[in-house]
Design a protein around this motif. Structure first.
Motif, PDB file in Angstrom:
ATOM      1  N   ARG A 128       0.776  -1.154  -0.045  1.00 41.53           N
ATOM      2  CA  ARG A 128       0.014   0.011  -0.117  1.00 41.53           C
ATOM      3  C   ARG A 128       0.926   1.291  -0.142  1.00 41.53           C
ATOM      4  NH1 ARG A 128      -2.546  -3.136   4.531  1.00 41.53           N
ATOM      5  NH2 ARG A 128      -3.893  -4.764   3.588  1.00 41.53           N
ATOM      6  N   GLY A 129       0.559   2.375  -0.759  1.00 37.76           N
ATOM      7  CA  GLY A 129       1.427   3.486  -0.953  1.00 37.76           C
ATOM      8  C   GLY A 129       1.133   4.356   0.592  1.00 37.76           C
ATOM      9  N   MET A 130      -0.144   4.236   1.051  1.00 36.83           N
ATOM     10  CA  MET A 130      -0.223   5.175   2.305  1.00 36.83           C
ATOM     11  C   MET A 130      -0.242   4.078   3.357  1.00 36.83           C
ATOM     12  SD  MET A 130      -3.673   6.877   0.543  1.00 36.83           S
ATOM     13  CE  MET A 130      -4.332   7.566   2.171  1.00 36.83           C
ATOM     14  N   ASP A 131      -0.191   5.041   4.565  1.00 35.04           N
ATOM     15  CA  ASP A 131      -0.001   4.157   5.830  1.00 35.04           C
ATOM     16  C   ASP A 131      -1.288   3.617   6.355  1.00 35.04           C
ATOM     17  OD1 ASP A 131       1.630   3.079   7.893  1.00 35.04           O
ATOM     18  OD2 ASP A 131       1.795   4.974   9.225  1.00 35.04           O
ATOM     19  N   ILE A 132      -1.859   2.761   5.642  1.00 39.85           N
ATOM     20  CA  ILE A 132      -2.942   1.876   6.040  1.00 39.85           C
ATOM     21  C   ILE A 132      -2.880   0.345   6.076  1.00 39.85           C
ATOM     22  CG2 ILE A 132      -5.345   1.427   4.992  1.00 39.85           C
ATOM     23  CD1 ILE A 132      -5.249   4.040   3.441  1.00 39.85           C
ATOM     24  N   GLU A 139      -9.339   0.332   4.382  1.00 36.30           N
ATOM     25  CA  GLU A 139      -8.803  -0.712   3.403  1.00 36.30           C
ATOM     26  C   GLU A 139      -9.904  -1.525   3.113  1.00 36.30           C
ATOM     27  OE1 GLU A 139      -7.775  -4.368   2.352  1.00 36.30           O
ATOM     28  OE2 GLU A 139      -7.472  -4.424   4.567  1.00 36.30           O
ATOM     29  N   GLU A 163       3.318  -1.490   4.191  1.00 35.47           N
ATOM     30  CA  GLU A 163       2.471  -0.245   3.700  1.00 35.47           C
ATOM     31  C   GLU A 163       3.335   0.883   3.964  1.00 35.47           C
ATOM     32  OE1 GLU A 163       1.011  -1.632   7.589  1.00 35.47           O
ATOM     33  OE2 GLU A 163       0.043  -3.281   6.771  1.00 35.47           O
ATOM     34  N   ASN A 164       2.814   2.224   3.459  1.00 29.52           N
ATOM     35  CA  ASN A 164       3.499   3.510   3.420  1.00 29.52           C
ATOM     36  C   ASN A 164       4.596   3.373   2.475  1.00 29.52           C
ATOM     37  OD1 ASN A 164       3.007   6.081   4.561  1.00 29.52           O
ATOM     38  ND2 ASN A 164       4.694   5.726   6.092  1.00 29.52           N
ATOM     39  N   ASP A 166       4.890   4.575  -0.517  1.00 33.58           N
ATOM     40  CA  ASP A 166       4.991   5.726  -1.378  1.00 33.58           C
ATOM     41  C   ASP A 166       5.667   6.896  -0.646  1.00 33.58           C
ATOM     42  OD1 ASP A 166       3.928   4.075  -3.275  1.00 33.58           O
ATOM     43  OD2 ASP A 166       2.154   5.438  -3.582  1.00 33.58           O
ATOM     44  N   TYR A 167       5.706   6.659   0.756  1.00 36.50           N
ATOM     45  CA  TYR A 167       6.321   7.781   1.613  1.00 36.50           C
ATOM     46  C   TYR A 167       7.665   7.316   2.530  1.00 36.50           C
ATOM     47  CZ  TYR A 167       1.869   9.520   0.050  1.00 36.50           C
ATOM     48  OH  TYR A 167       0.844   9.851  -0.861  1.00 36.50           O
ATOM     49  N   SER A 168       8.253   6.020   1.984  1.00 30.91           N
ATOM     50  CA  SER A 168       9.473   5.437   2.565  1.00 30.91           C
ATOM     51  C   SER A 168      10.281   5.979   1.606  1.00 30.91           C
ATOM     52  CB  SER A 168       9.203   4.154   3.003  1.00 30.91           C
ATOM     53  OG  SER A 168       8.122   3.678   3.354  1.00 30.91           O
TER      54      SER A 168
END
Ligand SMILES: Cc1cc2nc3c(=O)[nH]c(=O)nc-3n(C[C@H](O)[C@H](O)[C@H](O)COP(=O)(O)O)c2cc1C
Length: 191
Positions: A128-132, A139, A163-164, A166-168
């Motif tokens: 998942r791109g987001m922290d979900i 979800e 998860e997350n 796209d922001y790692s």
């Protein structure tokens, strides 16, 4: 040898989800005969009025009926699908609709529907791109796959996720993929 169907709903060459699924499916290949169904480019039709009219006349393309029979007969199912628009790619939903066939993957009597599938364990792999997290109300992939498992009678659902993404940082992404592979291999040992 028991049979496993691997539904690959990843859509990018460099798919992180497929990087996690790869070693897990390879490991499962020691114990299962694997059939891979790659959805990208497979061209399953959207189920609309024309298809429904044909279904009402008992007409389902033999290649889809045959594939649904193989799904119904499989001992295990593995699904790899990235998290898209809070769920999974539409290609996977379209695939499910093409395989959700009366008298093959599920049936009904006068009061309720029940599954016809032999499978007793499903492994769903995602990133998942987001922290979900799995189970978060945002979800919507796992609840759907869980519900379809109930309709088709697929048994227990196991989820491996990272998860997350796209922001790692690239290093964090690599660590998350490694961790997910380790967790997935632990599941595979008793899958
Ligand atoms: C079309 C598209 C839709 C996406 N929608 C979401 C989303 O709703 N929520 C989210 O957390 N990430 C979303 N993402 C990000 C992906 O979940 C994330 O980048 C994932 O790691 C991609 O997996 P892959 O490398 O296997 O393709 C989306 C990505 C794409 C390309």
């Amino acid at each position: 040898m028991k049979r496993l169907i691997y539904i690959d709903a990843t859509m990018r060459e460099e798919s992180r989800t497929r990087r996690i699924a790869g070693p897990l499916v390879e490991e499962l290949g020691r114990r299962y005969e694997i059939e891979t169904i790659r959805l990208d480019g497979a061209g399953f039709p959207v189920v609309g009025s024309e298809i429904l009219k044909k279904r009402d006349r008992g007409c389902v393309p033999e290649k889809y009926a045959e594939m649904a029979r193989r799904i119904a007969a499989a001992d295990r199912i593995v699904i790899a699908a990235p998290f898209w628009d809070m769920s999974f790619p539409a290609a996977l939903k379209v695939f499910f609709e093409n395989m959700s066939l009366f008298h093959i993957t599920f049936d009904s009597d006068n009061t309720h529907c029940y599954g016809l599938c032999k499978c007793s364990k499903v492994l769903y792999i995602t990133t998942r791109g987001m922290d979900i997290h799995t189970g978060d109300p945002l979800e919507q992939a796992t609840p759907y796959i869980s519900a379809l498992s109930r309709l088709w009678g697929l048994g227990d659902l196991y989820v491996v996720s990272a998860e997350n993404m796209d922001y790692s940082t690239p290093e964090e992404i690599e660590r998350k993929i490694e961790t997910a592979v380790t967790e997935g291999l632990a599941i595979c040992s008793t899958f």
